[in-house]
Every structure is written in C-alpha cells, then in structure tokens.
Design a protein around this motif. Structure first.
Motif, mmCIF file in Angstrom:
data_model
loop_
_atom_site.group_PDB
_atom_site.id
_atom_site.type_symbol
_atom_site.label_atom_id
_atom_site.label_comp_id
_atom_site.label_asym_id
_atom_site.label_seq_id
_atom_site.Cartn_x
_atom_site.Cartn_y
_atom_site.Cartn_z
ATOM 1 N N ASP A 308 0.669 -1.140 0.128
ATOM 2 C CA ASP A 308 0.256 -0.419 0.354
ATOM 3 C C ASP A 308 0.517 1.372 0.695
ATOM 4 O OD1 ASP A 308 -2.243 -1.588 -0.086
ATOM 5 O OD2 ASP A 308 -2.839 -1.117 2.243
ATOM 6 N N ARG A 309 1.915 0.987 0.864
ATOM 7 C CA ARG A 309 2.754 2.680 0.699
ATOM 8 C C ARG A 309 4.316 2.715 -0.300
ATOM 9 N NH1 ARG A 309 2.766 -0.355 5.662
ATOM 10 N NH2 ARG A 309 5.012 -1.185 4.943
ATOM 11 N N GLY A 310 4.000 1.655 -1.166
ATOM 12 C CA GLY A 310 4.312 2.010 -2.264
ATOM 13 C C GLY A 310 5.678 1.287 -2.267
ATOM 14 N N GLU A 311 5.685 -0.298 -1.187
ATOM 15 C CA GLU A 311 7.572 -0.038 -0.708
ATOM 16 C C GLU A 311 7.744 -1.481 -1.718
ATOM 17 O OE1 GLU A 311 7.855 1.086 4.240
ATOM 18 O OE2 GLU A 311 6.483 -0.862 2.982
ATOM 19 N N ARG A 312 8.753 -1.622 -2.520
ATOM 20 C CA ARG A 312 9.024 -2.910 -3.069
ATOM 21 C C ARG A 312 8.295 -3.973 -1.993
ATOM 22 N NH1 ARG A 312 14.354 -5.581 -5.370
ATOM 23 N NH2 ARG A 312 14.045 -7.461 -6.452
ATOM 24 N N ILE A 313 7.244 -5.087 -2.578
ATOM 25 C CA ILE A 313 7.534 -6.639 -1.462
ATOM 26 C C ILE A 313 8.423 -7.015 -0.791
ATOM 27 C CG2 ILE A 313 6.000 -8.647 -1.607
ATOM 28 C CD1 ILE A 313 4.458 -6.020 -1.358
ATOM 29 N N LEU A 314 9.373 -7.297 -2.628
ATOM 30 C CA LEU A 314 10.495 -8.810 -2.604
ATOM 31 C C LEU A 314 11.225 -7.649 -1.245
ATOM 32 C CD1 LEU A 314 11.181 -9.731 -6.091
ATOM 33 C CD2 LEU A 314 10.022 -10.821 -3.874
ATOM 34 N N ASP A 315 11.628 -6.453 -0.728
ATOM 35 C CA ASP A 315 12.606 -5.853 -0.501
ATOM 36 C C ASP A 315 12.001 -6.131 1.024
ATOM 37 O OD1 ASP A 315 14.652 -5.061 -2.058
ATOM 38 O OD2 ASP A 315 13.323 -2.810 -2.668
#
Length: 348
Positions: A308-315
């Motif tokens: 939701d916050r635009g953070e890369r899932i894989l990170d």
C-alpha cells in the motif's frame, strides 16, 4: 507418405510436435548450464511437480468420493479449513519430506515450521497448499503457491532460514488447478509456463520466457471490502472506473482465488490488488507463501509488486512465518498508475 509428424484425417492435415519439452527435460537442460550444479535443486523442483500432479488429481475426484466441504477446524491464520486443505497439506509435506532435498518447510496450514530431522537437504520451502480453497465446492480454479530459499551457510535448519527478505529466494512457482493444470516457474532467470498433459502425466512447456503485457485496463480487487478501505484506495479504484485515454474505463475481473486472478493477469496483463483496510491494516496475504512468490514471478515477467505504501514487496522481511502484507502487483504501467496516485515514483 506423410512423415512422422503428420497425421492425415478426414482430408485435414494436422501438425504434431513430437519434440516436446517436459518439465523434467526443461530442468535437466537448465541444470547443464550451471557450472557448479549438484542436481539437488533439480530434484526438488521435480518433487514439486509430483506434488502438483497429486493435488490436481485429488481435487478433480474429491466431490465424487465425498471429500468436499469443511473439515471443522480453522488453520493458523484463522481461515476455515476445507477437507482438501488438510489433505493437500499432507500431500505437500510428504512430497517435500520424501524428496530428501528439503530441510525446512512452512505451510499455511501449520502453526509452526517443520524441520525434517533426517533430511540432509539444503533448501527451505514455504507453501500455501491449496490457495482459494473457499471456492473449491463451487468448482472454481484454485492453486498451490510456493517459495524456495537455500539454507543459510552452516545452517542445519531453523526459522532464520525463512525469516528473510524476498530477494533471497532462489525459486518460486504456482500451480493452478482449473480446466487444465498450469504451472508457472521462475528460478531467477525469467518465467516459464507449463500445462499438464494428463494423458502422459507430464507438464509440457507452453509459455517459454513468459512476459507480462505492460498494460491492460483490467483490475482485480475485492470491492466487497471497499467500506473498510482507506480513502486513497477508494479514490484510486474510482479513478479506474472513469473513461481513460481511450475513452473506456478499466474492466473489473475478480475470482477470489489469488492463483486464478494472477494467472489471468499473467496471460492478459492488468492489476491485482489486496490492500490493507480497517479490519486488516497489514493486509491479508501472507508474505512467505503468497506475496513473496507471486511478486518474484511478476518481477521476473517484467511487472511490479508493491504494498500500500509503494514499497517493493521483495524488499520486505517477515518477523513471523505467517506475517501478512498488502499488495498491488501486475503490469508495469497499471501498478505505476497506483504509485503515481499515492505520490510515489517508479523505481528503475
């Protein structure tokens, strides 16, 4: 006379490819390109293929042997278990145990991780044995989702082998059980798609080097939860319903089984989302065996996967084996629209 690849029937000539690439052949040929390969990873992937075929056939005959319906219990994440959830979990656990290549196993259906004490395997596998099982009795496509990690150096198997970032995965795949049984697989070098030929009992390569279309005006989200959504999610979905540059709005397509919705997204493109809300602020999809493997596959096919916050899932990095996350994933341009909506830039 016709050659061996030609069949003449009723005046019609049909061409048959007799040099097909099966999953075992694909894995062996890929193994030969790896200088220091031991073959252990290949054997693990073959064991996964067996588990998918076993679960596929079990699902197809479940109603006929009265093995549908609820098991009367809930799993570790609070979902009501179907009888096939329990059976699928057993099939998967036994397949990984007997492979000899898996030391650590995480399953949605098990509260704690499983360590196989007699195995010398060097891999950790995380799985949702039957994703979308609430749809089983209606005959809707369901699937199995898997992520694979190599054990940390010197590890003999512990929870730390799976509580790590998604970028440390060495493989991910899903099988979808529907009109046909499909398998999408990545080991970090793109995505390849297979379909199970029930006559010969093998997965056949049908989508080599699969790529997600960069854009398709389709969104997939459970709008029944919209009352609980954050305003930025509500406003973005409303924006998709307005006429776009071509004068047409996005189309809505939602099955309610992540594997089915994502398989359609891989084939046609578009956007799949399961945002957090007032009921589940962190989202509902489990990182280790839903968000991570799907995000790995999506990125390897040229797409994007963020929360939701635009953070890369894989990170992201889980703190518990059943940690959850919100998710937006799919075609690059369509997920990019969401990032732009929340004021985030698309990382190169």
């Amino acid at each position: 006379m016709p050659d061996a690849n030609t069949e003449i029937s009723n005046g019609m000539t049909a061409q048959f490819d007799t040099d097909i690439i099966t999953l075992p052949r694909f894995l062996l040929e890929s193994q030969r390109t790896q200088t220091h390969s031991t073959g252990e990873f290949t054997l693990l992937l073959n064991s996964l293929g067996f588990a998918f075929k076993f679960i596929s056939q079990t699902i197809r005959k479940a109603e006929l042997v009265h093995f549908s319906g609820l098991a009367g219990t809930n799993n570790t994440t609070g979902d009501a278990q179907k009888k096939l959830d329990v059976l699928g979990d057993e099939i998967f656990i036994n397949a990984m145990k007997s492979s000899g290549n898996v030391k650590v196993l995480v399953s949605e259906e098990q509260e704690d991780l499983i360590i196989f004490p007699t195995s010398q395997g060097t891999y950790a596998v995380c799985c949702d044995p039957i994703d979308g099982s609430s749809n089983l009795d209606a005959g809707v496509s369901v699937g199995t989702i898997v992520s694979i990690f190599r054990l940390k150096p010197g590890s003999t198997g512990s929870i730390q082998d799976v509580l790590r970032g998604g970028t440390e995965m060495v493989g991910a795949c899903y099988a979808m059980y529907g009109a046909s049984t499909h398998l999408l697989l990545t080991t970090g070098n793109g995505v390849d798609g297979f379909t199970l030929d029930n006559n010969i009992g093998e997965f056949i390569l049908v989508y080599p080097e699969l790529r997600l279309p960069p854009h398709n005006p389709i969104y997939s989200i459970n709008e029944g939860n919209s009352y609980y959504w954050k305003e930025e999610v509500k406003s973005f979905i409303e924006k998709l319903k307005l006429p776009q540059a071509n004068g047409k709005p996005f189309s809505a397509r939602y099955v309610g089984s992540m594997v089915a919705d994502m398989h359609r997204t891989f084939m046609y493109g578009g956007l799949f989302a399961y945002p957090g809300d007032r009921k589940s602020s962190s989202g509902k999809l489990r990182l280790l065996y839903e968000a991570f493997p799907m995000s790995f596959l999506v990125e390897q096919a040229g797409g994007i996967a963020v929360n939701d916050r635009g953070e890369r899932i894989l990170d992201l990095k889980p703190e518990h084996i059943h940690d959850k996350s919100s998710i937006w994933l799919g075609s690059k341009e369509d997920v990019g629209m969401y990032l732009q909506h929340i004021g985030k830039s698309l990382k190169k």
